[in-house]
Design a protein around this motif. Structure first.
Motif, PDB file in Angstrom:
ATOM      1  N   CYS A 102       4.629   3.783   2.950  1.00  0.00           N
ATOM      2  CA  CYS A 102       4.391   2.507   2.303  1.00  0.00           C
ATOM      3  C   CYS A 102       4.105   1.482   3.396  1.00  0.00           C
ATOM      4  O   CYS A 102       4.653   1.572   4.505  1.00  0.00           O
ATOM      5  N   THR A 109      -8.486   3.583   6.653  1.00  0.00           N
ATOM      6  CA  THR A 109      -8.902   4.983   6.707  1.00  0.00           C
ATOM      7  C   THR A 109      -8.498   5.509   8.070  1.00  0.00           C
ATOM      8  O   THR A 109      -8.906   4.945   9.092  1.00  0.00           O
ATOM      9  N   LYS A 125      -7.429  -2.055   3.550  1.00  0.00           N
ATOM     10  CA  LYS A 125      -7.201  -0.673   3.195  1.00  0.00           C
ATOM     11  C   LYS A 125      -7.647   0.177   4.372  1.00  0.00           C
ATOM     12  O   LYS A 125      -8.788   0.070   4.820  1.00  0.00           O
ATOM     13  N   ALA A 132     -10.703  -0.264   8.864  1.00  0.00           N
ATOM     14  CA  ALA A 132     -10.435  -0.927   7.599  1.00  0.00           C
ATOM     15  C   ALA A 132     -11.623  -1.771   7.192  1.00  0.00           C
ATOM     16  O   ALA A 132     -12.381  -2.264   8.018  1.00  0.00           O
ATOM     17  N   HIS A 185      -3.227   0.310  -3.743  1.00  0.00           N
ATOM     18  CA  HIS A 185      -2.986  -1.015  -3.189  1.00  0.00           C
ATOM     19  C   HIS A 185      -2.597  -1.970  -4.314  1.00  0.00           C
ATOM     20  O   HIS A 185      -3.305  -2.079  -5.313  1.00  0.00           O
ATOM     21  N   TYR A 196       0.835  -1.191   0.000  1.00  0.00           N
ATOM     22  CA  TYR A 196       0.000   0.000   0.000  1.00  0.00           C
ATOM     23  C   TYR A 196       0.874   1.246   0.000  1.00  0.00           C
ATOM     24  O   TYR A 196       1.932   1.284   0.627  1.00  0.00           O
ATOM     25  N   TRP A 197       0.369   2.280  -0.659  1.00  0.00           N
ATOM     26  CA  TRP A 197       0.941   3.617  -0.536  1.00  0.00           C
ATOM     27  C   TRP A 197      -0.096   4.514   0.116  1.00  0.00           C
ATOM     28  O   TRP A 197      -1.280   4.504  -0.249  1.00  0.00           O
ATOM     29  N   TYR A 198       0.398   5.332   1.062  1.00  0.00           N
ATOM     30  CA  TYR A 198      -0.425   6.339   1.732  1.00  0.00           C
ATOM     31  C   TYR A 198       0.334   7.665   1.703  1.00  0.00           C
ATOM     32  O   TYR A 198       1.543   7.711   1.537  1.00  0.00           O
ATOM     33  N   LYS A 230      -3.835   9.484   4.108  1.00  0.00           N
ATOM     34  CA  LYS A 230      -4.817   9.052   3.119  1.00  0.00           C
ATOM     35  C   LYS A 230      -4.265   7.951   2.224  1.00  0.00           C
ATOM     36  O   LYS A 230      -3.105   7.999   1.795  1.00  0.00           O
ATOM     37  N   PHE A 231      -5.111   7.015   1.927  1.00  0.00           N
ATOM     38  CA  PHE A 231      -4.795   5.903   1.035  1.00  0.00           C
ATOM     39  C   PHE A 231      -4.580   6.411  -0.378  1.00  0.00           C
ATOM     40  O   PHE A 231      -5.328   7.263  -0.871  1.00  0.00           O
ATOM     41  N   GLU A 240      -6.654   1.732  -7.022  1.00  0.00           N
ATOM     42  CA  GLU A 240      -5.886   2.968  -7.129  1.00  0.00           C
ATOM     43  C   GLU A 240      -6.792   4.184  -7.004  1.00  0.00           C
ATOM     44  O   GLU A 240      -6.513   5.252  -7.551  1.00  0.00           O
ATOM     45  N   GLY A 282      -7.285   6.186  -4.673  1.00  0.00           N
ATOM     46  CA  GLY A 282      -6.789   7.333  -3.925  1.00  0.00           C
ATOM     47  C   GLY A 282      -5.723   8.152  -4.639  1.00  0.00           C
ATOM     48  O   GLY A 282      -5.294   9.181  -4.125  1.00  0.00           O
TER      49      GLY A 282
END
Lengths: 115, 115
Positions: free
Chosen positions: A92, B104, B102, B94, A48, A33-35, A44-45, A57, A59
């Motif tokens: 990440c 929040t 994912k 999540a 994934h 995941y990237w936030y 914020k997301f 994607e 977000g």
């Protein structure tokens, strides 16, 4: 066992330049995941991955952001061209795909400053 | 859409005093709930999580949290705070997404500990 590793830890670039952030997940973790946390706001997301496939994607802010995960191992997040509002801390995380009780492990983040 | 509210942006407590950090969530189904902590220069570390079962969950570093469905809350508590607990704390919810979770996040609560 190594944790989630992110490079670089800090990056300062000028508006209009390109920056690539890298994330090395924990070995064997298929979820990545990237936030992002913009100053003063919530984390914020962004997107994934499951292995090399983009699962979600929703977000991603706009098409200036491109994420890849070649071979299902490490991932890169490229911002091109960078804008001032892209400044923030990019996190990440990775987790295993094993039942529903999957804990996400986070890296220390990359602090991006666009000037 | 799911959301998380952490009403306290900053909290200051004396070392040895008790601590409660508030978290309220909005989610249509039974949520997966988490508390993360970020110490200066570090990544996000999982303190505890709730998936199902006993509504009082124990975590690391002496923290606990109680899931109260009727109040849509998942408050974090510690009976006696140590100076090393000074950090930023994030509540997250999540939903299961593609084999992973994912998250929040809330906006975070910055904890200051006075000696």
């Amino acid at each position: 066992e190594a944790g989630v590793t992110q490079f670089p830890s800090h990056s300062v670039i000028e508006k209009g330049q390109t920056v690539t952030l890298r994330c090395d997940p924990i070995s064997g973790h298929d979820n990545l995941y990237w936030y992002r946390r913009v100053m003063g706001k919530e984390i914020k997301f962004l997107l994934h991955f499951v292995k090399e496939s983009k699962q979600d994607e929703s977000g991603m802010p706009n098409n200036r952001f491109l994420a890849e995960r070649t071979g299902g191992t490490y991932s890169t997040l490229k911002v091109q061209p960078a804008e001032l509002e892209d400044s923030g801390v990019y996190f990440c995380a990775s987790s295993q795909v094993r039942g529903k009780n999957t804990e996400a492990f986070f890296g220390q983040g990359t602090r991006l400053t666009v000037v | 859409a799911q959301s998380v509210t952490q009403p306290d942006i900053h909290i200051t407590v004396s070392e040895g005093a008790s601590l409660e950090l508030r978290c309220n969530y909005s989610y249509g189904a039974t949520p997966y709930l988490f508390w993360y902590v970020q110490s200066p220069g570090q990544g996000l570390q999982l303190l505890l999580k709730y998936f199902s079962g006993d509504t009082l969950v124990q975590g690391i570093k002496g923290f606990e949290a109680e899931f109260k469905r009727s109040q849509s809350s998942f408050n974090l508590r510690k009976p006696s705070v140590h100076w090393s607990d000074a950090a930023e704390y994030f509540c997250a919810v999540a939903r299961r997404a593609g084999g992973g979770n994912k998250l929040t996040f809330g906006t975070g609560t910055q904890l200051k500990v006075e000696l």
